[in-house]
Design a protein around this motif. Structure first.
Motif, PDB file in Angstrom:
ATOM      1  N   GLU A  31       0.883  -1.074   0.056  1.00 22.12           N
ATOM      2  CA  GLU A  31      -0.058  -0.042   0.053  1.00 22.12           C
ATOM      3  C   GLU A  31       0.755   1.191   0.097  1.00 22.12           C
ATOM      4  N   GLU A  32       1.910   1.321   0.754  1.00 26.39           N
ATOM      5  CA  GLU A  32       2.486   2.499   0.894  1.00 26.39           C
ATOM      6  C   GLU A  32       3.393   2.800  -0.235  1.00 26.39           C
ATOM      7  N   ARG A  35       0.955   4.453  -2.778  1.00 27.68           N
ATOM      8  CA  ARG A  35       0.676   5.815  -2.466  1.00 27.68           C
ATOM      9  C   ARG A  35       1.775   6.863  -2.522  1.00 27.68           C
ATOM     10  N   SER A  37       2.000   9.732  -5.443  1.00 31.41           N
ATOM     11  CA  SER A  37       2.186  10.962  -4.794  1.00 31.41           C
ATOM     12  C   SER A  37       3.050  11.945  -5.482  1.00 31.41           C
ATOM     13  N   PRO A  41      -3.170  12.227  -3.168  1.00 30.82           N
ATOM     14  CA  PRO A  41      -4.318  11.272  -3.395  1.00 30.82           C
ATOM     15  C   PRO A  41      -5.103  11.748  -1.892  1.00 30.82           C
ATOM     16  N   LEU A  88      -7.700   7.931  -1.823  1.00 31.88           N
ATOM     17  CA  LEU A  88      -7.144   6.603  -2.340  1.00 31.88           C
ATOM     18  C   LEU A  88      -7.084   5.574  -1.073  1.00 31.88           C
ATOM     19  N   THR A  89      -8.004   4.633  -1.576  1.00 35.66           N
ATOM     20  CA  THR A  89      -7.911   3.460  -0.368  1.00 35.66           C
ATOM     21  C   THR A  89      -7.631   2.054  -1.178  1.00 35.66           C
TER      22      THR A  89
END
Length: 338
Positions: free
Chosen positions: A39-40, A43, A47, A52, A56-57
């Motif tokens: 996930e990171e 993201r 970015s 986001p 953003l999920t």
């Protein structure tokens, strides 16, 4: 509250730019990853272009498992099914690519139709709309389907069979969800991170000087940003329902790509070789390098696709190949890849 779009395979090269395009247009995006540890990474990559925020999920889901897909679809208006296993020329077992591509597409469609999403846009490949014979040249459109044959490269077979399975599924489905497929060519352009290189590795090899020359291979180059734009247009256009759209770009030889890099990047492309390697030399090299075997059948071939349908129905216009190639090379240099 903005509408939510699910993008499958958020760690992927094309998926990352689809997420960027959607966020830039104000959508809320949910993307699937196979592990929360990714996930990171996603993201951080997104970015670099757009913040986001809380739009953003993530959902944990795998193409080869039913787990997580119902939750991923909850509250979703649209789905961009971009995720698919990437293939290598020396894949010994074609089912390693074909099965997850086909079963993953069906898994996504089942969950999407059960959730009542408006539209699924699925990423296929231009090679799913190409003559199966490698001796055939010419210009083809979306009406042509590749005829599956065990002699074809596994990746090409996986994209063809997955798209065919998706359309067969929709033919038997009676409900509100519609399907659209996008068939890209060779995808270049800037990267979001070194973890999402996708198809641009060949540009990195050229910049690093690892290629003594270039084979006489022709590519239809599409910028990844234009491809993401095409996905969003296909998602929104009423006229796109039930349609295939080729998302190829300008046809260029690999020598043209090498020249574009030299002209566009100056000293950063000083190690790029622009001479064309003899076909015989490439075929002999392929005997020792399995990774080259899948390209030998394309040597000198000039099969092209028309994007007239995407331009007419969706108003889509891709940028020139050289612009995409130079943007790709510059991005690789900035990220320290080349």
């Amino acid at each position: 509250m903005s509408e939510t779009v699910l993008v499958t395979g958020g760690t992927g090269y094309v998926a990352g730019w689809c997420i960027v395009a959607l966020l830039e247009q104000g959508y809320t995006v949910r993307t699937t990853v196979r592990s929360v540890a990714k996930e990171e990474q996603v993201r951080k990559a997104v970015s670099t272009v757009v913040d986001p925020g809380d739009r953003l999920t993530f959902a944990t889901a795998d193409l080869m498992s039913d787990d997580g897909w119902d939750a991923a679809m909850a509250g979703v208006s649209y789905v961009l099914h971009v995720a698919s296993p990437l293939g290598q020329g020396d894949t010994k077992n074609p089912d390693e690519l074909i099965t997850p591509a086909r079963e993953g597409a069906l898994r996504v469609l089942r969950a999407a139709t059960q959730a009542g999403v408006r539209r699924v846009v699925m990423t296929s490949a231009a090679n799913a709309a190409s003559p199966s014979s490698y001796t055939t040249d010419g210009i083809t459109d979306e009406n042509l389907w590749t005829v599956d044959d065990p002699s074809l490269p596994a990746y090409r077979r996986s994209k063809t069979l997955a798209e065919k399975a998706a359309w067969d599924f929709m033919a038997a489905y009676d409900g509100p969800t519609t399907l659209t497929t996008v068939l890209p060519g060779a995808v270049f352009g800037p990267i979001l991170s070194t973890a999402t290189l996708g198809s641009v590795g060949i540009i990195g090899r050229m910049l690093s000087g690892k290629m003594p020359g270039v084979p006489r291979i022709g590519l239809e180059v599409v910028d990844v940003r234009d491809l993401a734009d095409l996905h969003v247009r296909a998602m929104l256009s009423p006229g796109a329902a039930g349609q295939r759209f080729l998302g190829t770009g300008e046809f260029v030889w690999m020598q043209d790509i090498a020249v574009a890099l030299r002209n566009g990047l100056g000293d950063d492309a000083s190690r790029v070789r622009t001479r064309t390697l003899p076909n015989l030399l490439v075929r002999l090299s392929a005997l020792a390098d399995p990774g080259l075997r899948s390209i030998t059948v394309s040597l000198g071939r000039r099969n092209r696709h028309t994007t007239a349908k995407a331009e007419r129905v969706l108003g889509w216009t891709p940028r020139p190949a050289a612009e995409a190639v130079v943007a790709c090379g510059r991005s690789l240099v900035e990220h320290g890849v080349a």
